[in-house]
Enzyme design. Structure first.
Site, PDB file in Angstrom:
ATOM      1  N   TRP A   1       0.850  -1.207   0.077  1.00  0.00           N
ATOM      2  CA  TRP A   1       0.158   0.051  -0.091  1.00  0.00           C
ATOM      3  C   TRP A   1       0.912   1.505   0.202  1.00  0.00           C
ATOM      4  O   TRP A   1       0.631   2.298  -0.803  1.00  0.00           O
ATOM      5  CB  TRP A   1      -1.041   0.071   1.083  1.00  0.00           C
TER       6      TRP A   1
ATOM      7  N   ASP B   1      -1.879   6.589   6.358  1.00  0.00           N
ATOM      8  CA  ASP B   1      -3.057   5.866   5.882  1.00  0.00           C
ATOM      9  C   ASP B   1      -3.084   4.952   6.834  1.00  0.00           C
ATOM     10  O   ASP B   1      -2.410   3.770   7.217  1.00  0.00           O
ATOM     11  CB  ASP B   1      -2.322   5.277   4.567  1.00  0.00           C
TER      12      ASP B   1
ATOM     13  N   LYS C   1     -12.949  -1.692   6.323  1.00  0.00           N
ATOM     14  CA  LYS C   1     -12.550  -2.614   7.163  1.00  0.00           C
ATOM     15  C   LYS C   1     -13.097  -2.468   8.679  1.00  0.00           C
ATOM     16  O   LYS C   1     -13.818  -3.164   9.172  1.00  0.00           O
ATOM     17  CB  LYS C   1     -10.939  -2.544   7.243  1.00  0.00           C
TER      18      LYS C   1
END
Ligand code: PMP
Length: 359
Positions: free
Chosen positions: A102, A171, A195
């Site tokens: 990511w 993030d 999530k």
């Protein structure tokens, strides 16, 4: 009821009380005679929902009025681009810590917009550990430092966050609301909702208001944070359903005792699983011990054939979503807030049986 143990990485398990409440309110929300999905985002009723979601998040995470709280579209991936578009001025450099798949996307997108300094790259250790502060090569006068709190694919998580003289942007897609943190250390945090906070199609952005002013005039309005701030998240039609679910999830977080309680449960879940992985050489946990994620637990088996067998038999036993990310293989159990200790115990029970038969 036929619900499985859901270890999927995202979209992921939601708390059952949230789903039940959404189901009960689906046809007639708060006596309006319509679903939340059918009403104007500018209605008084929806105003209560979005303001409630924001207020709950501020309370749970401890976010002061120096920060704006936005519900945007485009997922966390849009933030990989929106962040440098807003904060990375011409001639400036963004420091980015490259901790895995990511972070790599954050690096790639930022490079299309301006100068990037990779402050640390975990490649030599296959991205299986997070760096110490002393390992970072920071740029004096950097526009910001970007870090990925939890690498969802690798299963590594920062225990101590990097610091910088530059604003720190995180993030937090796969571990927001999983533990208590001092948010005042961060200048900005963003997360795809799917999530720990709600359904997909929604990104939460928490940003120090002064930083939003940096943006150049050439950036399209929709991509400027400050466009979305005056009437928070209502510049255009937001994901009203998603924001409603975020409100329910945050109410659920409060109802179970807030972040301190959730953190304790999450740590117990993670320990239960890692203890099993450490108990026998049959299991090969991937992440370095110092960086083990309490949200995404990754491991290998002695062969790919056994990994496939494990995932297949687990699914048949009602334990789903355990196949590792397609880019790396192996096994991954995502144990987000809504995944109970009972589910983890069921997984561990299955693992012991599997090892007996195949070890
Ligand atoms: N960052 C992290 C840490 C993620 O786990 C993900 C998605 N799994 C993303 C960014 C991208 O999020 P989205 O799919 O919402 O764009």
């Amino acid at each position: 009821m036929g619900r499985i143990h859901n270890f999927g990485a995202g979209p992921a398990a939601l708390p059952l009380p949230v789903l039940q409440r959404a189901q009960a309110e689906l046809l007639d929300f708060a006596g309006t005679g319509m679903s939340i999905m059918e009403m104007s985002h500018r209605s008084k009723t929806f105003e209560g929902v979005i303001q409630g979601a924001e207020a709950n998040l501020r309370k749970i995470l401890g976010i002061s009025n120096d920060y704006t709280v936005l519900f945007l579209q485009g997922g966390a991936s849009l933030q990989f681009a929106m962040l440098p578009l807003n904060l990375l001025g011409a001639g400036q450099t963004a420091d980015i810590v490259h901790t895995g798949a990511w972070a790599e996307k954050a690096v790639k997108e930022a490079k299309t917009i301006g100068n990037v300094n990779v402050a640390w790259d975990g490649k030599a250790e296959k991205y299986m550990r997070m760096p110490e502060q002393s390992e970072l090569k920071l740029t004096p006068g950097a526009a910001y430092l970007h870090v990925t709190s939890n690498e969802t694919i690798g299963g590594v998580q920062f225990k101590n966050f990097p610091t910088s003289e530059a604003p720190v942007i995180v993030d937090m897609s796969s571990d927001i609301m999983c533990r208590q943190l001092d948010f005042s250390k961060f200048a900005g945090v963003y997360a795809g909702a799917q999530k720990n906070i709600g359904p997909s199609g929604l990104a939460l952005v928490i940003l120090r208001k002064d930083l939003a002013e940096r943006v150049g005039e050439k950036v399209p309005a929709i991509l400027k944070y400050k466009t979305h701030m005056p009437e928070p998240s209502l510049y255009h039609t937001p994901n009203t359903w998603g924001i409603y679910i975020v409100k329910l999830v945050t109410e659920w977080v409060e109802s179970v005792g807030g972040l301190s309680k959730l953190q304790a449960i999450n740590e117990e879940k993670a320990k239960t699983l890692y203890d099993t992985l450490d108990s026998s050489a049959f299991w090969k946990p991937c992440a370095h011990k110092s960086s083990r994620s309490i949200m995404n637990v990754t491991w290998r088996l002695p062969s790919e054939d056994l990994e496939n067998k494990f995932a297949k038999e687990a699914t048949a036993a009602g334990l789903d979503g355990l196949k590792g990310h397609r880019s790396v293989g192996g096994i991954r159990a995502s144990i987000y807030n809504a995944v109970s200790l009972e589910s983890v115990k069921a997984l561990v029970g299955f693992m012991k049986e599997f090892e007996k038969k195949n070890g």
